[in-house]
Design an enzyme around this catalytic site. Structure first.
Site, short mmCIF file in Angstrom:
data_model
loop_
_atom_site.label_atom_id
_atom_site.label_comp_id
_atom_site.label_asym_id
_atom_site.label_seq_id
_atom_site.Cartn_x
_atom_site.Cartn_y
_atom_site.Cartn_z
N ALA A 179 0.84 -1.21 0.00
CA ALA A 179 0.00 0.00 0.00
C ALA A 179 0.86 1.24 0.00
CB ALA A 179 -0.92 0.00 1.21
N ASN A 180 0.23 2.38 -0.20
CA ASN A 180 0.86 3.68 -0.04
C ASN A 180 0.35 4.34 1.24
OD1 ASN A 180 2.46 3.72 -2.32
ND2 ASN A 180 0.86 4.58 -3.62
N ARG A 181 1.10 5.31 1.74
CA ARG A 181 0.73 5.99 2.99
C ARG A 181 -0.21 7.16 2.68
NH1 ARG A 181 4.50 4.49 7.01
NH2 ARG A 181 6.43 3.57 6.20
#
Length: 403
Positions: free
Chosen positions: A211-213
């Site tokens: 995932a991305n933040r």
């Protein structure tokens, strides 16, 4: 500013600013409004029902359990028999009741039962206004669609106290009432928009993912701001922990493939704002069971596959929206990378920002963006994400002058 025939239910809460409500009543009535007052018990410690009744030329309601007023479920009638509910002053205590759905006196019961627009004018000590519980309650009320005017900054009633917490002046409140009851034509009325927000989660196995933040705060705020200007908005949201914005149709997804499918299903639209931090890669073949560690063995290699480029797909789509906006979250060479993205993705605008850890932008409440256009770059100062959203929504509206 004409309020002829408008019915205002004025709720006066307990605070020294209650004295301003007397002038507020006079100003509203000067403009033709009918004012029906509700006073809390605390308000009656500062001003009297006699004074309020004399200025409003109306019965003053004070008691949830009044035999006379409640014989026909009076608090429900008060909540509905008006064009707007105005709370001035709105104390920290009353706003806390509103935020948590309490209804243990007439004022809070009316506020919970109303289906009319609600405008609150906060007034309290600056420390109370800045207190974390008050901030949380204000954010909750805004998400619930409650309108705010003020508070203003200045000297407090207490000797030596100054800061943000003064109730707005009566004429300022009257102007806010007029704006709510006589809304201008919304510049994006009749336009359709799609906004993507949050991260995507690409499964490694049933437990782990790539995932991305991204918190989704900026994308959700943009969706709400476009809706506020009259657009019919579809928000496609990855996994986030924040509430759905009011007045927006929301589709929840997990992966980039699901997000692309939802975006294409929403086309055609007039406006596309691709804010989501989509994972660039996914595991080529995710495991059906949790991958277990084996003592003494290296972890199994992950073979990655490239995810679909949603912004590029939309920018070159056969049903391309009239206006396509992308976001570029960078940690270096922000302008150069943003311009490359503008050209490669077929976008009309790239909103670029530096998301290096020291900026606190990822997951934070503020943002500092650069609008990268074919003809140049516009740099905005550090702003709250809601302010960035409002500014961008207005920029979008300016691109449709005949809307």
């Amino acid at each position: 500013m004409d309020l002829s025939g408008k019915r205002i239910l004025l709720i006066i809460a307990g605070g020294i600013a209650a004295y301003k409500s007397l002038d507020l009543i006079r100003r509203l009535r000067e403009r033709g409004a009918q004012v029906r007052p509700v006073m809390t018990a605390a308000a009656q410690e500062f001003i009297t029902p006699l004074a309020v009744g004399a200025l409003s030329a109306s019965h003053v309601y004070t008691d949830l359990f009044s035999r006379e007023d409640e014989q026909d479920v009076g608090h429900i009638r008060l909540a509905r028999d008006c064009d707007l509910v105005l709370v001035a002053p709105a104390t920290a205590d009353l706003m806390a009741k509103m935020a948590h759905g309490l209804a243990n006196d007439l004022a809070s019961a009316v506020l919970l039962a109303t289906d009319r627009p609600v405008l609150v004018a906060p007034a309290m000590n600056p420390k109370m206004w800045e207190a974390p519980p008050t901030k949380r309650n204000v954010e909750t009320l805004k998400r619930d669609g409650i309108h705010f005017i003020g508070p203003a900054r200045g000297e407090m009633a207490e000797s030596g106290e100054a800061g943000t917490g003064r109730m707005s002046e009566p004429l300022e409140i009257v102007a806010a009432v007029v704006a709510l009851l006589q809304p201008q034509l919304k510049p994006l009325a009749g336009k359709k928009a799609i906004v993507t927000s949050g991260p995507t989660h690409e499964p490694i196995d049933p437990v782990r993912y790539i995932a991305n933040r991204s918190s989704g705060k900026q994308g959700h705020a943009i969706a709400a701001a476009l809706a506020k200007l009259g657009a019919k908005v579809t928000l496609v949201s990855g996994p986030v922990t924040i509430p759905d914005p009011a007045g927006v149709a929301v589709t929840h997804v997990e992966t980039a493939a699901e997000m692309l499918s939802a975006v294409e299903a929403a086309l055609p639209v007039d406006i596309a704002v691709m804010v989501a931090a989509v994972a660039d890669w996914r595991v080529a073949s995710s495991a059906n069971q949790k991958i277990k560690k084996q003592p003494g063995e290296a972890p199994p290699p992950l073979q990655l596959a490239e995810n679909p480029d949603i912004l590029k797909t939309v920018g070159h789509h056969v049903r391309r929206p009239g206006l396509v906006i992308g976001f570029a979250a960078e940690t270096q060479n922000v302008e150069a990378n943003g311009r490359k993205k503008l050209e490669a993705k077929g976008a009309d605008l790239i909103v670029a920002n530096d998301v290096s850890p020291e900026t606190g932008i990822m997951g934070g409440d503020r943002n500092r963006v650069k609008l990268i256009l074919p003809e140049g770059i516009i740099e905005w100062p550090s702003l709250a994400k809601d302010e960035v959203a409002e500014g961008l929504a207005q920029w979008v509206a300016d691109q449709f002058p005949s809307a």
